[in-house]
Design a protein around this motif. Structure first.
Motif, mmCIF file in Angstrom:
data_model
loop_
_atom_site.group_PDB
_atom_site.id
_atom_site.type_symbol
_atom_site.label_atom_id
_atom_site.label_comp_id
_atom_site.label_asym_id
_atom_site.label_seq_id
_atom_site.Cartn_x
_atom_site.Cartn_y
_atom_site.Cartn_z
ATOM 1 N N SER A 89 40.588 38.656 40.734
ATOM 2 C CA SER A 89 39.397 38.347 41.520
ATOM 3 C C SER A 89 39.573 37.030 42.276
ATOM 4 N N GLU A 142 39.876 43.870 35.857
ATOM 5 C CA GLU A 142 39.052 43.631 37.051
ATOM 6 C C GLU A 142 39.675 44.299 38.275
ATOM 7 N N PHE A 146 37.913 47.173 40.607
ATOM 8 C CA PHE A 146 37.756 46.956 42.049
ATOM 9 C C PHE A 146 38.423 48.078 42.833
ATOM 10 N N TRP A 169 33.690 42.724 43.859
ATOM 11 C CA TRP A 169 34.317 41.822 42.890
ATOM 12 C C TRP A 169 33.298 41.357 41.859
ATOM 13 N N LYS A 173 33.540 42.071 37.823
ATOM 14 C CA LYS A 173 33.454 41.026 36.788
ATOM 15 C C LYS A 173 32.345 41.355 35.790
#
Length: 181
Positions: A89, A142, A146, A169, A173
């Protein structure tokens, strides 16, 4: 005598009015396109453009839409695995708004995945979709979350048109937070 003048005037007015009328050719119209418009067939070819095609409607080669961000991973299993292993991220702790991320998750993801990420959303409870996995049971990162939001996976479609890159993003998270709980 006055009646003769009146009759002559009426006759002359009648001749003047009827002399301008022609059944084969209508009278002059100011802006005739407004009265008799040309009907075009939808999606038909038009000579409105110089080359007769839709080249004028295509963007020039090498240009990018305003606000477009390049995503370097392809839509394949190999791209998913690369994103899972390498993608991190770009958001720092100040750019991440947990309340907004939670709201976005509830709006877009919670209907299938459940508000707690347990795979028991409203559509699963109503048996509209079956087999939605819990986040706790899956080896996700993550980057993989995404990637799936960007391209979609299996029955899940892409959310790239609904969520911006930053919002995706933030949701990724938040999904990792749900997985950890």
């Amino acid at each position: 005598m006055k009646s003769v003048y009146k009759i002559a005037f009426i006759a002359l007015a009648g001749v003047a009015v009827s002399s301008c009328f022609n059944k084969k050719q209508p009278n002059y119209q100011y802006m005739p396109q407004m009265y008799e418009s040309v009907g075009y067939e939808t999606y038909s070819e038009s000579d409105a453009f110089a080359r007769g095609g839709v080249e004028a409607q295509l963007p020039p080669k090498g240009t990018v839409k305003r606000g477009f961000e390049v995503y370097e991973y392809e839509n394949s299993t190999a791209g998913y695995e690369l994103a899972k292993a390498n993608l991190k991220s770009p958001l720092d702790s100040l750019a991440y708004d947990e309340e907004k991320a939670k709201d976005l998750y509830v709006i877009y993801c919670g209907i299938c995945h459940g508000d707690k990420g347990d795979g028991k959303g409203q559509l699963v409870k109503n048996e509209k979709y079956l087999g939605v996995p819990s986040y706790k049971d899956r080896p996700i990162t993550e980057g993989s979350v995404f990637h799936v939001q960007t391209y979609g996976l299996n029955a899940m479609g892409s959310y790239a048109n609904q969520l911006s890159t930053k919002e995706r993003w933030m949701v990724a998270k938040y999904v990792m937070k749900l997985k950890a709980e």
